[in-house]
Design a protein around this motif. Structure first.
Motif, PDB file in Angstrom:
ATOM      1  N   GLU A  68      68.494  81.069  81.026  1.00 38.70           N
ATOM      2  CA  GLU A  68      67.847  82.229  80.411  1.00 38.70           C
ATOM      3  C   GLU A  68      66.457  82.403  81.013  1.00 38.70           C
ATOM      4  OE1 GLU A  68      66.433  83.822  75.976  1.00 38.70           O
ATOM      5  OE2 GLU A  68      67.405  81.867  76.206  1.00 38.70           O
ATOM      6  N   THR A  69      66.128  83.620  81.411  1.00 36.92           N
ATOM      7  CA  THR A  69      64.865  83.889  82.103  1.00 36.92           C
ATOM      8  C   THR A  69      63.667  83.502  81.239  1.00 36.92           C
ATOM      9  OG1 THR A  69      65.898  85.740  83.263  1.00 36.92           O
ATOM     10  CG2 THR A  69      63.499  85.636  83.281  1.00 36.92           C
ATOM     11  N   ILE A  70      62.773  82.716  81.810  1.00 34.57           N
ATOM     12  CA  ILE A  70      61.594  82.266  81.071  1.00 34.57           C
ATOM     13  C   ILE A  70      60.517  83.344  81.064  1.00 34.57           C
ATOM     14  CG2 ILE A  70      62.061  79.865  81.638  1.00 34.57           C
ATOM     15  CD1 ILE A  70      59.826  79.995  83.721  1.00 34.57           C
ATOM     16  N   ASP A  71      59.506  83.163  80.223  1.00 37.64           N
ATOM     17  CA  ASP A  71      58.406  84.118  80.134  1.00 37.64           C
ATOM     18  C   ASP A  71      57.401  83.887  81.263  1.00 37.64           C
ATOM     19  OD1 ASP A  71      59.492  85.179  77.799  1.00 37.64           O
ATOM     20  OD2 ASP A  71      58.441  83.712  76.535  1.00 37.64           O
ATOM     21  N   VAL A  72      56.576  84.889  81.505  1.00 38.40           N
ATOM     22  CA  VAL A  72      55.565  84.793  82.556  1.00 38.40           C
ATOM     23  C   VAL A  72      54.618  83.624  82.293  1.00 38.40           C
ATOM     24  CG1 VAL A  72      53.570  85.948  83.586  1.00 38.40           C
ATOM     25  CG2 VAL A  72      55.669  87.237  83.157  1.00 38.40           C
ATOM     26  N   ALA A  73      54.205  83.443  81.054  1.00 44.01           N
ATOM     27  CA  ALA A  73      53.289  82.345  80.717  1.00 44.01           C
ATOM     28  C   ALA A  73      53.907  80.990  81.045  1.00 44.01           C
ATOM     29  CB  ALA A  73      52.912  82.411  79.245  1.00 44.01           C
ATOM     30  N   ASP A  74      55.217  80.868  80.845  1.00 39.71           N
ATOM     31  CA  ASP A  74      55.898  79.603  81.130  1.00 39.71           C
ATOM     32  C   ASP A  74      55.955  79.319  82.627  1.00 39.71           C
ATOM     33  OD1 ASP A  74      56.408  79.141  78.421  1.00 39.71           O
ATOM     34  OD2 ASP A  74      58.239  80.345  78.481  1.00 39.71           O
ATOM     35  N   ALA A  75      55.936  80.374  83.429  1.00 37.05           N
ATOM     36  CA  ALA A  75      56.006  80.194  84.886  1.00 37.05           C
ATOM     37  C   ALA A  75      54.793  79.433  85.405  1.00 37.05           C
ATOM     38  CB  ALA A  75      56.107  81.554  85.574  1.00 37.05           C
ATOM     39  N   LEU A  76      53.659  79.568  84.719  1.00 35.01           N
ATOM     40  CA  LEU A  76      52.454  78.859  85.156  1.00 35.01           C
ATOM     41  C   LEU A  76      52.631  77.347  85.068  1.00 35.01           C
ATOM     42  CD1 LEU A  76      51.290  81.777  84.678  1.00 35.01           C
ATOM     43  CD2 LEU A  76      49.151  80.656  84.066  1.00 35.01           C
ATOM     44  N   GLU A  77      53.511  76.905  84.166  1.00 31.20           N
ATOM     45  CA  GLU A  77      53.746  75.472  84.008  1.00 31.20           C
ATOM     46  C   GLU A  77      54.527  74.888  85.179  1.00 31.20           C
ATOM     47  OE1 GLU A  77      55.185  74.203  80.202  1.00 31.20           O
ATOM     48  OE2 GLU A  77      54.320  75.933  79.175  1.00 31.20           O
ATOM     49  N   LEU A  78      55.028  75.754  86.057  1.00 37.37           N
ATOM     50  CA  LEU A  78      55.799  75.289  87.209  1.00 37.37           C
ATOM     51  C   LEU A  78      54.948  75.199  88.471  1.00 37.37           C
ATOM     52  CD1 LEU A  78      59.009  77.450  86.681  1.00 37.37           C
ATOM     53  CD2 LEU A  78      58.543  75.144  85.834  1.00 37.37           C
ATOM     54  N   LEU A  79      53.640  75.422  88.348  1.00 32.48           N
ATOM     55  CA  LEU A  79      52.779  75.469  89.528  1.00 32.48           C
ATOM     56  C   LEU A  79      51.811  74.295  89.687  1.00 32.48           C
ATOM     57  CD1 LEU A  79      51.989  79.294  89.500  1.00 32.48           C
ATOM     58  CD2 LEU A  79      53.614  78.079  90.955  1.00 32.48           C
ATOM     59  N   PRO A  80      51.815  73.297  88.787  1.00 36.30           N
ATOM     60  CA  PRO A  80      50.971  72.118  89.003  1.00 36.30           C
ATOM     61  C   PRO A  80      51.465  71.305  90.201  1.00 36.30           C
ATOM     62  CG  PRO A  80      51.616  72.289  86.699  1.00 36.30           C
ATOM     63  CD  PRO A  80      52.471  73.249  87.470  1.00 36.30           C
ATOM     64  N   PRO A  81      50.682  70.316  90.643  1.00 37.93           N
ATOM     65  CA  PRO A  81      51.051  69.557  91.853  1.00 37.93           C
ATOM     66  C   PRO A  81      52.328  68.739  91.726  1.00 37.93           C
ATOM     67  CG  PRO A  81      49.156  68.577  90.746  1.00 37.93           C
ATOM     68  CD  PRO A  81      49.366  69.914  90.120  1.00 37.93           C
ATOM     69  N   GLU A  82      52.727  68.387  90.492  1.00 37.59           N
ATOM     70  CA  GLU A  82      53.936  67.565  90.368  1.00 37.59           C
ATOM     71  C   GLU A  82      55.204  68.327  90.745  1.00 37.59           C
ATOM     72  OE1 GLU A  82      52.769  68.467  85.972  1.00 37.59           O
ATOM     73  OE2 GLU A  82      51.787  68.121  87.893  1.00 37.59           O
ATOM     74  N   PHE A  83      55.113  69.660  90.769  1.00 36.08           N
ATOM     75  CA  PHE A  83      56.261  70.464  91.187  1.00 36.08           C
ATOM     76  C   PHE A  83      56.065  70.898  92.635  1.00 36.08           C
ATOM     77  CE2 PHE A  83      56.424  71.453  86.500  1.00 36.08           C
ATOM     78  CZ  PHE A  83      57.548  70.682  86.256  1.00 36.08           C
ATOM     79  N   GLU A  84      56.422  70.026  93.550  1.00 35.40           N
ATOM     80  CA  GLU A  84      56.254  70.319  94.970  1.00 35.40           C
ATOM     81  C   GLU A  84      57.455  71.055  95.552  1.00 35.40           C
ATOM     82  OE1 GLU A  84      55.511  66.642  96.917  1.00 35.40           O
ATOM     83  OE2 GLU A  84      53.416  66.538  96.272  1.00 35.40           O
ATOM     84  N   THR A  85      58.576  71.005  94.855  1.00 41.32           N
ATOM     85  CA  THR A  85      59.797  71.610  95.375  1.00 41.32           C
ATOM     86  C   THR A  85      59.619  73.110  95.571  1.00 41.32           C
ATOM     87  OG1 THR A  85      61.062  69.960  94.145  1.00 41.32           O
ATOM     88  CG2 THR A  85      62.271  71.855  95.005  1.00 41.32           C
ATOM     89  N   GLU A  86      59.922  73.568  96.771  1.00 46.12           N
ATOM     90  CA  GLU A  86      59.720  74.975  97.108  1.00 46.12           C
ATOM     91  C   GLU A  86      60.555  75.885  96.215  1.00 46.12           C
ATOM     92  OE1 GLU A  86      58.088  78.216  98.753  1.00 46.12           O
ATOM     93  OE2 GLU A  86      57.487  76.134  99.086  1.00 46.12           O
TER      94      GLU A  86
END
Length: 207
Positions: A33-51
């Motif tokens: 299910e498509t996440i919200d825009v605010a939740d997308a920011l949680e995918l941009l810290p350094p621990e998520f290196e996967t392209e």
């Protein structure tokens, strides 16, 4: 598919170094299910290196209107330091949106300009700033460019000069030998020039 509130927890649970597990996770994400825009920011810290994860976050951000994007703009600029390559999806996305909205362009340039003085990531942001500046110049030079866009480029150039001068003030004052009064006099000597630069800047912010 699964509820979007569990998306970030799922992504964190995946071993992205395990090729098979990572591939299965990417396939599952596309059905989520498509996440919200605010939740997308949680995918941009350094621990998520996967392209794939960072690209997915940008696809979600593309759904944001200009007002919502501007609300998160500072966080997105700070997230640029964790991109693994030049001309990343996030960088290109922000530049593209800046070229379509003068307010976003002005804020983006300011935020990136400030980060250029970061001792660790300054060089990276300097490259981003140059790319943004070059993109805006090409955009303005196109045949259908308008006066507002040209004025924005001129304004941003002055803003860049102003940021450099502001950063030089503390050093210039510290370098003055003698009493505190002499340092104050030096500060008074520098401020008029800075105020002159401020008055030259055409702002594009809506009050």
């Amino acid at each position: 598919m699964s509820e979007k509130k569990y998306f970030t927890k799922f992504v964190r649970s995946v071993d992205w170094n395990a090729t098979k597990e990572a591939k299965q996770a990417v396939e599952l994400i596309e059905e989520w299910e498509t996440i919200d825009v605010a939740d997308a920011l949680e995918l941009l810290p350094p621990e998520f290196e996967t392209e794939e994860i960072r690209a997915y976050a940008v696809r979600i951000l593309e759904r944001a209107d200009d007002e919502e994007l501007q609300y998160y703009l500072l966080q997105l600029v700070q997230a640029l330091r964790f991109e693994r390559s030049d001309m990343s999806r996030l960088e290109l996305f922000l530049i593209e949106r800046a070229l379509s909205n003068i307010e976003i362009a002005s804020f983006l340039c300011w935020y990136v300009a400030v980060e250029r003085h970061d001792p660790t990531f300054g060089r990276q942001y300097n490259n981003i700033y140059k790319m943004l500046e070059n993109s805006m110049i090409k955009f303005v030079d196109r045949e259908d460019g308008d006066d507002d866009e040209a004025q924005l480029c001129q304004s941003l150039s002055l803003q860049d000069k102003l940021v450099v001068e502001l950063h030089s003030v503390p050093k210039n004052v510290r370098d003055v030998c003698g009493s505190g009064q002499k340092k104050i006099e030096k500060l008074r000597e520098l401020l008029p020039g800075i105020f002159t630069e401020v008055t030259k800047i055409k702002t594009f912010f809506v009050c």
